[in-house]
Design a protein around this motif. Structure first.
Motif, short mmCIF file in Angstrom:
data_model
loop_
_atom_site.label_atom_id
_atom_site.label_comp_id
_atom_site.label_asym_id
_atom_site.label_seq_id
_atom_site.Cartn_x
_atom_site.Cartn_y
_atom_site.Cartn_z
N CYS A 31 -16.07 1.45 -1.29
CA CYS A 31 -16.07 2.91 -1.27
C CYS A 31 -16.93 3.48 -0.13
CB CYS A 31 -16.54 3.48 -2.61
SG CYS A 31 -18.25 3.12 -3.02
N GLY A 32 -17.35 2.62 0.80
CA GLY A 32 -18.00 3.11 2.01
C GLY A 32 -19.51 3.13 1.99
N TYR A 33 -20.13 2.49 1.03
CA TYR A 33 -21.59 2.51 0.96
C TYR A 33 -22.22 1.92 2.23
CZ TYR A 33 -26.33 1.37 -0.56
OH TYR A 33 -27.69 1.26 -0.66
N ASN A 34 -21.58 0.87 2.77
CA ASN A 34 -22.14 0.20 3.95
C ASN A 34 -21.80 0.88 5.26
OD1 ASN A 34 -23.36 -1.89 2.46
ND2 ASN A 34 -21.43 -3.02 2.38
N TYR A 166 -21.49 6.95 14.41
CA TYR A 166 -22.56 7.07 13.41
C TYR A 166 -22.69 8.50 12.91
CZ TYR A 166 -27.29 7.62 11.62
OH TYR A 166 -28.38 7.96 10.85
N ASN A 167 -22.71 9.45 13.82
CA ASN A 167 -22.85 10.86 13.43
C ASN A 167 -21.68 11.31 12.55
OD1 ASN A 167 -25.24 10.98 14.83
ND2 ASN A 167 -24.44 12.13 16.55
N LEU A 168 -20.49 10.78 12.83
CA LEU A 168 -19.33 11.13 12.01
C LEU A 168 -19.49 10.64 10.57
CD1 LEU A 168 -16.21 10.56 14.30
CD2 LEU A 168 -16.94 12.70 13.23
N THR A 169 -20.12 9.47 10.41
CA THR A 169 -20.30 8.96 9.05
C THR A 169 -21.18 9.87 8.21
OG1 THR A 169 -22.27 7.61 9.55
CG2 THR A 169 -20.10 6.59 9.88
N LEU A 170 -22.05 10.63 8.86
CA LEU A 170 -22.95 11.53 8.13
C LEU A 170 -22.26 12.84 7.76
CD1 LEU A 170 -26.23 11.12 10.22
CD2 LEU A 170 -25.54 9.87 8.16
N ARG A 171 -21.05 13.08 8.31
CA ARG A 171 -20.41 14.37 8.10
C ARG A 171 -19.02 14.28 7.48
NH1 ARG A 171 -21.40 15.06 13.68
NH2 ARG A 171 -19.18 15.49 13.96
N THR A 172 -18.45 13.08 7.44
CA THR A 172 -17.08 12.97 6.98
C THR A 172 -16.98 12.24 5.64
OG1 THR A 172 -16.81 10.95 8.30
CG2 THR A 172 -16.13 13.02 9.32
N PRO A 174 -15.44 9.54 2.96
CA PRO A 174 -16.33 9.63 1.80
C PRO A 174 -17.79 9.32 2.10
CG PRO A 174 -15.26 7.51 1.81
CD PRO A 174 -14.74 8.24 3.02
N SER A 175 -18.09 8.88 3.34
CA SER A 175 -19.46 8.46 3.64
C SER A 175 -20.46 9.60 3.53
CB SER A 175 -19.53 7.83 5.04
OG SER A 175 -18.97 8.69 6.01
N VAL A 176 -19.99 10.85 3.67
CA VAL A 176 -20.91 11.98 3.54
C VAL A 176 -21.51 12.04 2.13
CG1 VAL A 176 -19.11 13.62 2.84
CG2 VAL A 176 -21.18 14.45 3.99
#
Length: 211
Positions: A31-34, A166-172, A174-176
């Motif tokens: 689910c994207g935790y990593n 990396y910055n996208l992972t903080l805003r998109t 399910p990783s957000v």
């Protein structure tokens, strides 16, 4: 006999916790935790390569300055500007821990841009000294410098892409969700704003045609 019951209870509880963890870890991964820590480590690795290449350039400069000085010692101001710019550039560093600091990153970027500009002026001066342009030591240093500038450009490009991911992972999604619930201390990383053509030392033509 009474002491064995609590021991068995804790053993069973630990076993259950372990089994739950084994079952839960694949779910976390799927689910994207990593995603966030993986992207963060890639950005840090890319940044380390940027630093390596800038350091490679800084290491070439003392020999370059000494070689030029042997043929153009009266170009004192230009040579001194390079020495001072190198000193400033090597004093300003941005560690992976401070990549999210806009001021620290800008200070690093500005110092490297200042060194690039000083080197550009020095190499332009070299055009006035045919004997220096024919010096084998200078030719070798100039080739190494050009190669390093190319590596810097590649390292910067890779870093910009790694930071973008990396910055996208903080805003998109399910990783957000993980950024909000778990990785709350993670901040977007800064990236280069000065165009590559403003950061690179221009190629010096030593009077030979590339036709």
């Amino acid at each position: 006999m009474q002491a064995a019951a609590p021991t068995r209870f804790f053993a069973v509880r630990d076993l259950r916790a372990f089994l739950l963890l084994v079952l839960f870890l694949p779910l976390l991964a799927s689910c994207g935790y990593n995603t966030i820590p993986t992207a963060e480590e890639k950005a840090k690795a890319a940044w380390s390569e940027v630093l390596n290449q800038y350091q490679r350039r800084a290491d070439l400069i003392p020999n370059l300055v000494e070689t030029v000085k042997g043929y153009a010692s009266h170009e004192r101001d230009t040579l001194q500007a390079v020495v001072e710019a190198r000193a400033k550039a090597t004093q300003v560093t941005v560690s992976p821990q401070t990549l999210s600091d806009p001021n620290a990153f800008k200070a690093f970027q500005d110092s490297q841009a200042g060194l690039t500009n000083s080197l550009s002026r020095l190499l332009a001066v070299v055009e006035n000294y045919p004997d220096l342009k024919a010096n084998q030591n200078f030719l070798a240093l100039q080739a190494q410098l050009e190669g390093t500038e190319n590596r810097i450009a590649v390292a910067r490009r890779d870093y910009i892409e790694a930071v973008r991911e990396y910055n996208l992972t903080l805003r998109t999604f399910p990783s957000v969700l993980w950024a909000t619930l778990w990785f709350t201390n993670n901040e977007p990383y800064q990236t280069f704003t000065i165009p590559d053509d403003k950061m690179q030392v221009p190629t010096v033509n030593f009077g030979t045609s590339k036709g």
